[in-house]
Design a protein around this motif. Structure first.
Motif, PDB file in Angstrom:
ATOM      1  N   ALA A   1       0.835  -1.204   0.000  1.00 32.84           N
ATOM      2  CA  ALA A   1       0.000   0.000   0.000  1.00 32.84           C
ATOM      3  C   ALA A   1       0.870   1.255   0.000  1.00 32.84           C
ATOM      4  O   ALA A   1       0.613   2.210  -0.749  1.00 32.84           O
ATOM      5  CB  ALA A   1      -0.926  -0.006   1.212  1.00 32.84           C
ATOM      6  N   ALA A   2       1.900   1.253   0.830  1.00 32.42           N
ATOM      7  CA  ALA A   2       2.787   2.422   0.906  1.00 32.42           C
ATOM      8  C   ALA A   2       3.529   2.633  -0.409  1.00 32.42           C
ATOM      9  O   ALA A   2       3.713   3.774  -0.869  1.00 32.42           O
ATOM     10  CB  ALA A   2       3.780   2.217   2.050  1.00 32.42           C
TER      11      ALA A   2
ATOM     12  N   VAL B   1       9.218   5.778  -0.195  1.00 31.89           N
ATOM     13  CA  VAL B   1       8.035   5.032   0.220  1.00 31.89           C
ATOM     14  C   VAL B   1       7.772   5.318   1.700  1.00 31.89           C
ATOM     15  O   VAL B   1       8.704   5.272   2.513  1.00 31.89           O
ATOM     16  CB  VAL B   1       8.247   3.518   0.002  1.00 31.89           C
ATOM     17  CG1 VAL B   1       7.145   2.692   0.652  1.00 31.89           C
ATOM     18  CG2 VAL B   1       8.332   3.225  -1.484  1.00 31.89           C
ATOM     19  N   PRO B   2       6.552   5.664   2.075  1.00 34.37           N
ATOM     20  CA  PRO B   2       6.256   5.931   3.494  1.00 34.37           C
ATOM     21  C   PRO B   2       6.648   4.751   4.379  1.00 34.37           C
ATOM     22  O   PRO B   2       6.588   3.587   3.969  1.00 34.37           O
ATOM     23  CB  PRO B   2       4.736   6.139   3.498  1.00 34.37           C
ATOM     24  CG  PRO B   2       4.411   6.584   2.116  1.00 34.37           C
ATOM     25  CD  PRO B   2       5.372   5.860   1.220  1.00 34.37           C
ATOM     26  N   ARG B   3       7.011   5.058   5.602  1.00 31.63           N
ATOM     27  CA  ARG B   3       7.405   4.018   6.538  1.00 31.63           C
ATOM     28  C   ARG B   3       6.182   3.238   7.022  1.00 31.63           C
ATOM     29  O   ARG B   3       5.109   3.809   7.226  1.00 31.63           O
ATOM     30  CB  ARG B   3       8.149   4.611   7.732  1.00 31.63           C
ATOM     31  CG  ARG B   3       9.505   5.192   7.334  1.00 31.63           C
ATOM     32  CD  ARG B   3      10.337   5.565   8.541  1.00 31.63           C
ATOM     33  NE  ARG B   3      11.642   6.072   8.139  1.00 31.63           N
ATOM     34  CZ  ARG B   3      12.685   5.292   7.857  1.00 31.63           C
ATOM     35  NH1 ARG B   3      12.555   3.971   7.953  1.00 31.63           N
ATOM     36  NH2 ARG B   3      13.834   5.815   7.484  1.00 31.63           N
ATOM     37  N   VAL B   4       6.389   1.942   7.203  1.00 33.54           N
ATOM     38  CA  VAL B   4       5.339   1.043   7.674  1.00 33.54           C
ATOM     39  C   VAL B   4       5.624   0.669   9.124  1.00 33.54           C
ATOM     40  O   VAL B   4       6.768   0.350   9.467  1.00 33.54           O
ATOM     41  CB  VAL B   4       5.284  -0.236   6.810  1.00 33.54           C
ATOM     42  CG1 VAL B   4       4.392  -1.292   7.450  1.00 33.54           C
ATOM     43  CG2 VAL B   4       4.823   0.099   5.402  1.00 33.54           C
ATOM     44  N   ARG B   5       4.580   0.719   9.940  1.00 33.43           N
ATOM     45  CA  ARG B   5       4.733   0.338  11.347  1.00 33.43           C
ATOM     46  C   ARG B   5       3.786  -0.810  11.656  1.00 33.43           C
ATOM     47  O   ARG B   5       2.564  -0.685  11.523  1.00 33.43           O
ATOM     48  CB  ARG B   5       4.437   1.520  12.274  1.00 33.43           C
ATOM     49  CG  ARG B   5       4.645   1.224  13.765  1.00 33.43           C
ATOM     50  CD  ARG B   5       4.365   2.481  14.571  1.00 33.43           C
ATOM     51  NE  ARG B   5       4.634   2.293  15.988  1.00 33.43           N
ATOM     52  CZ  ARG B   5       3.745   1.848  16.870  1.00 33.43           C
ATOM     53  NH1 ARG B   5       2.527   1.507  16.449  1.00 33.43           N
ATOM     54  NH2 ARG B   5       4.059   1.730  18.142  1.00 33.43           N
ATOM     55  N   LEU B   6       4.362  -1.942  12.031  1.00 32.39           N
ATOM     56  CA  LEU B   6       3.577  -3.098  12.420  1.00 32.39           C
ATOM     57  C   LEU B   6       3.527  -3.181  13.939  1.00 32.39           C
ATOM     58  O   LEU B   6       4.544  -2.986  14.606  1.00 32.39           O
ATOM     59  CB  LEU B   6       4.200  -4.381  11.866  1.00 32.39           C
ATOM     60  CG  LEU B   6       4.383  -4.471  10.351  1.00 32.39           C
ATOM     61  CD1 LEU B   6       5.081  -5.770   9.975  1.00 32.39           C
ATOM     62  CD2 LEU B   6       3.054  -4.352   9.634  1.00 32.39           C
ATOM     63  N   ASP B   7       2.351  -3.489  14.465  1.00 36.55           N
ATOM     64  CA  ASP B   7       2.192  -3.646  15.904  1.00 36.55           C
ATOM     65  C   ASP B   7       1.481  -4.967  16.148  1.00 36.55           C
ATOM     66  O   ASP B   7       0.360  -5.175  15.675  1.00 36.55           O
ATOM     67  CB  ASP B   7       1.381  -2.486  16.492  1.00 36.55           C
ATOM     68  CG  ASP B   7       1.412  -2.462  18.011  1.00 36.55           C
ATOM     69  OD1 ASP B   7       1.175  -3.519  18.626  1.00 36.55           O
ATOM     70  OD2 ASP B   7       1.657  -1.382  18.592  1.00 36.55           O
TER      71      ASP B   7
ATOM     72  N   LEU C   1      -4.409   7.500   0.093  1.00 41.62           N
ATOM     73  CA  LEU C   1      -5.291   6.374  -0.216  1.00 41.62           C
ATOM     74  C   LEU C   1      -4.830   5.747  -1.534  1.00 41.62           C
ATOM     75  O   LEU C   1      -5.278   6.141  -2.613  1.00 41.62           O
ATOM     76  CB  LEU C   1      -6.742   6.848  -0.325  1.00 41.62           C
ATOM     77  CG  LEU C   1      -7.342   7.438   0.951  1.00 41.62           C
ATOM     78  CD1 LEU C   1      -8.720   8.030   0.669  1.00 41.62           C
ATOM     79  CD2 LEU C   1      -7.434   6.381   2.045  1.00 41.62           C
ATOM     80  N   PRO C   2      -3.927   4.786  -1.462  1.00 42.14           N
ATOM     81  CA  PRO C   2      -3.307   4.259  -2.687  1.00 42.14           C
ATOM     82  C   PRO C   2      -4.283   3.609  -3.650  1.00 42.14           C
ATOM     83  O   PRO C   2      -4.007   3.538  -4.849  1.00 42.14           O
ATOM     84  CB  PRO C   2      -2.303   3.227  -2.158  1.00 42.14           C
ATOM     85  CG  PRO C   2      -2.792   2.895  -0.784  1.00 42.14           C
ATOM     86  CD  PRO C   2      -3.398   4.149  -0.257  1.00 42.14           C
TER      87      PRO C   2
ATOM     88  N   SER D   1      -0.963  -0.240   8.525  1.00 40.43           N
ATOM     89  CA  SER D   1      -0.616   1.124   8.941  1.00 40.43           C
ATOM     90  C   SER D   1       0.686   1.563   8.288  1.00 40.43           C
ATOM     91  O   SER D   1       1.687   0.849   8.339  1.00 40.43           O
ATOM     92  CB  SER D   1      -0.473   1.164  10.469  1.00 40.43           C
ATOM     93  OG  SER D   1      -0.060   2.434  10.918  1.00 40.43           O
ATOM     94  N   PHE D   2       0.647   2.731   7.669  1.00 35.48           N
ATOM     95  CA  PHE D   2       1.861   3.340   7.116  1.00 35.48           C
ATOM     96  C   PHE D   2       1.754   4.855   7.255  1.00 35.48           C
ATOM     97  O   PHE D   2       0.668   5.405   7.457  1.00 35.48           O
ATOM     98  CB  PHE D   2       2.077   2.938   5.652  1.00 35.48           C
ATOM     99  CG  PHE D   2       0.946   3.295   4.723  1.00 35.48           C
ATOM    100  CD1 PHE D   2       0.955   4.486   4.010  1.00 35.48           C
ATOM    101  CD2 PHE D   2      -0.132   2.436   4.557  1.00 35.48           C
ATOM    102  CE1 PHE D   2      -0.077   4.811   3.148  1.00 35.48           C
ATOM    103  CE2 PHE D   2      -1.174   2.755   3.695  1.00 35.48           C
ATOM    104  CZ  PHE D   2      -1.149   3.947   2.998  1.00 35.48           C
ATOM    105  N   GLU D   3       2.869   5.515   7.176  1.00 36.50           N
ATOM    106  CA  GLU D   3       2.950   6.962   7.392  1.00 36.50           C
ATOM    107  C   GLU D   3       2.001   7.708   6.446  1.00 36.50           C
ATOM    108  O   GLU D   3       2.018   7.497   5.234  1.00 36.50           O
ATOM    109  CB  GLU D   3       4.391   7.417   7.144  1.00 36.50           C
ATOM    110  CG  GLU D   3       4.661   8.872   7.458  1.00 36.50           C
ATOM    111  CD  GLU D   3       6.102   9.244   7.171  1.00 36.50           C
ATOM    112  OE1 GLU D   3       6.489  10.363   7.506  1.00 36.50           O
ATOM    113  OE2 GLU D   3       6.841   8.399   6.606  1.00 36.50           O
ATOM    114  N   ASP D   4       1.133   8.543   7.037  1.00 31.54           N
ATOM    115  CA  ASP D   4       0.128   9.339   6.314  1.00 31.54           C
ATOM    116  C   ASP D   4      -0.986   8.493   5.718  1.00 31.54           C
ATOM    117  O   ASP D   4      -1.778   8.988   4.908  1.00 31.54           O
ATOM    118  CB  ASP D   4       0.773  10.189   5.200  1.00 31.54           C
ATOM    119  CG  ASP D   4       1.709  11.263   5.743  1.00 31.54           C
ATOM    120  OD1 ASP D   4       1.452  11.745   6.865  1.00 31.54           O
ATOM    121  OD2 ASP D   4       2.690  11.599   5.071  1.00 31.54           O
ATOM    122  N   GLY D   5      -1.071   7.242   6.107  1.00 33.59           N
ATOM    123  CA  GLY D   5      -2.130   6.375   5.594  1.00 33.59           C
ATOM    124  C   GLY D   5      -3.406   6.493   6.406  1.00 33.59           C
ATOM    125  O   GLY D   5      -3.454   7.165   7.444  1.00 33.59           O
ATOM    126  N   PRO D   6      -4.479   5.842   5.973  1.00 32.09           N
ATOM    127  CA  PRO D   6      -5.768   5.915   6.671  1.00 32.09           C
ATOM    128  C   PRO D   6      -5.735   5.141   7.981  1.00 32.09           C
ATOM    129  O   PRO D   6      -4.985   4.176   8.131  1.00 32.09           O
ATOM    130  CB  PRO D   6      -6.739   5.270   5.679  1.00 32.09           C
ATOM    131  CG  PRO D   6      -5.887   4.311   4.896  1.00 32.09           C
ATOM    132  CD  PRO D   6      -4.542   4.980   4.770  1.00 32.09           C
TER     133      PRO D   6
END
Length: 455
Positions: free
Chosen positions: A51-52, A64-70, A204-205, A432-437
């Motif tokens: 998506a990013a 590419v925006p950073r992706v954060r996994l939790d 919103l890709p 979840s990624f930076e500036d994503g929904p």
């Protein structure tokens, strides 16, 4: 290779982007004997990174925006159906006849949530009443493989418990093992229309992407629910002759519209929808939609540049390719239930992880196909199966490190909102990624209540 690296490679991703992903590892999330947490994290991570990547391309960003996994968000989402409340009511997800049953020589698991599957189960057992005690007594007198054969022949669903070794020797397992985790095909060479650039936030890709959702139950709807989160216009189509389980539809219906359409009686409406679609996602048995002209090749001939995503339980090959199946049944056949159980009885994964994991991986494959289409112009077909995901889980993922923090409660990853169905409590998306929904633009609606047309 890490599990995320495997998933990302399977959808065709560039390994150079993997450092854009960071992870909050939480101990106790999706705890199991098998590496379920690692599978879940990899599938969600591949989806978020895809998506990013597409968002960066469409927004003209150099990075590419950073992706954060939790792990907390992922573990909560992988049991989203358990967290759903509708006006405070908790749904019941398994019918009384959907369970493990002891047989004369082992165990079987049945699936009878849908009325037609319940009827098939009873017919296979030569019974007319769905009394659980009577069903249990009938099963106890038969061998597990005899039950499996008889119930499937009658149109029901029952699978005999197999050990990992027994499954590995099965013809279907051999066929599955010979296939990649994600299969790719290029059914045409026509150029598709380009998606417009993105501006503003959230990114919103999938904005402007029209998705025809021909899926049911969990895995396919999780994929299309995720595409809806990312901005796609998702229209789910169901036959009016086979209503969906309403709570199941609610849980996976966020961001979508829902319509019914009889393909046999109203092909012209479907062809109008197809003519403007970018993506078609199917989740029925391989070949079952071919009579309607819905094979990947037939769709691509009528809509050049289309991205087609096909999902099945057992794969589109081998002796079980035409069988119906669900996550719980695939766990039983592939040895997962034996591994997670004890000497006294079978067990199960802490989530329907084959469904959810394959769903996020399917969404990742669609997003990567859209990125490749933007670069090269032609359409794509991707294929996944629950059985192939199961093989990856049982024979291809190393357990990861222990977490520094604990997964104690899902509260931080739950949302609430009003809908036409009532007040909903639900699991937020773990993508979840930076500036994503952060949430879906619309709540789920009533099954089949929307017109069969694009907005």
């Amino acid at each position: 290779m890490t599990a995320l690296g495997t998933a990302w490679s399977a959808v065709g991703g560039d390994a150079a982007l993997l450092p854009r992903v960071s992870t909050v590892v939480r101990e106790g999330a999706l705890d199991a004997r098998l590496p379920v947490r690692e599978l879940a994290r990899a599938c969600v991570g591949a989806c978020a990174l895809a998506a990013a990547e597409l968002a960066a391309r469409r927004a003209g960003r150099a990075e590419v925006p950073r992706v954060r996994l939790d792990d907390g968000a992922i573990a909560t989402a992988f049991v989203s159906e358990r967290h759903l409340l509708v006006d405070g009511r908790a749904p019941v997800w398994f019918a009384p006849l959907s369970k493990f049953w002891p047989t004369a020589d082992g165990w079987v698991r049945t699936h009878a949530n849908y009325p037609h599957h319940r009827a098939g189960l009873l017919a296979g057992l030569e019974m007319t009443q769905d009394d659980p005690d009577a069903v249990g007594a009938a099963l106890a007198e038969r061998s597990s493989h005899e039950v499996e054969r008889a119930v499937y022949a009658a149109g029901g669903l029952a699978v005999a418990l197999r050990t990992p070794r027994e499954w590995a020797a099965h013809e279907q397992a051999v066929a599955v093992a010979g296939r990649p985790l994600v299969e790719h095909e290029r059914p045409d060479t026509a150029r598709a229309h380009a998606l417009p650039p993105l501006d503003g936030t959230p990114l919103l890709p999938a904005a402007g992407v029209r998705v025809l959702d021909l899926t049911r139950v969990i895995a396919g709807p999780v994929a299309t629910r995720t595409l809806a989160l990312l901005g796609a216009d998702v229209l789910r189509l169901d036959t009016p002759l086979l209503p969906e389980l309403l709570d199941q539809h609610t849980d996976t219906g966020f961001g979508k519209r829902s319509a019914t359409l009889d393909l046999a009686a109203d092909r012209s409406t479907f062809e109008e929808l197809l003519a403007a679609a970018d993506v078609v996602v199917t989740g029925y048995r391989p070949g079952s939609l071919d009579r309607f002209g819905l094979s990947a090749r037939a769709l691509a001939e009528r809509r050049p540049g289309l991205v087609v995503a096909e999902l099945s339980a057992w794969g589109a090959y081998g002796p079980w390719s035409g069988r119906r199946g669900f996550d719980s049944l695939v766990q039983v056949a592939t040895g997962i239930a034996a591994t997670e159980g004890s000497a006294e009885q079978p067990g199960a994964l802490p989530a329907q992880a084959l469904d959810h994991g394959t769903g996020y991986l399917l969404a990742a494959a669609v997003l990567r196909a859209l990125t490749e289409r933007a670069e090269q112009g032609d359409g794509r077909c991707v294929r996944l199966s629950l059985a192939r995901t199961a093989r990856w889980l049982t024979d291809g993922i190393e357990p990861g490190p222990r977490g520094d923090v604990a997964y104690e409660a899902p509260d931080a990853w739950l949302g609430e909102r009003d809908s036409a169905l009532g007040r909903l409590r639900y699991a937020l998306s773990p993508v979840s990624f930076e500036d994503g929904p952060r949430d879906w633009a619309r709540p789920p609606g009533v099954w089949g209540a929307d017109p069969a047309r694009w907005d």
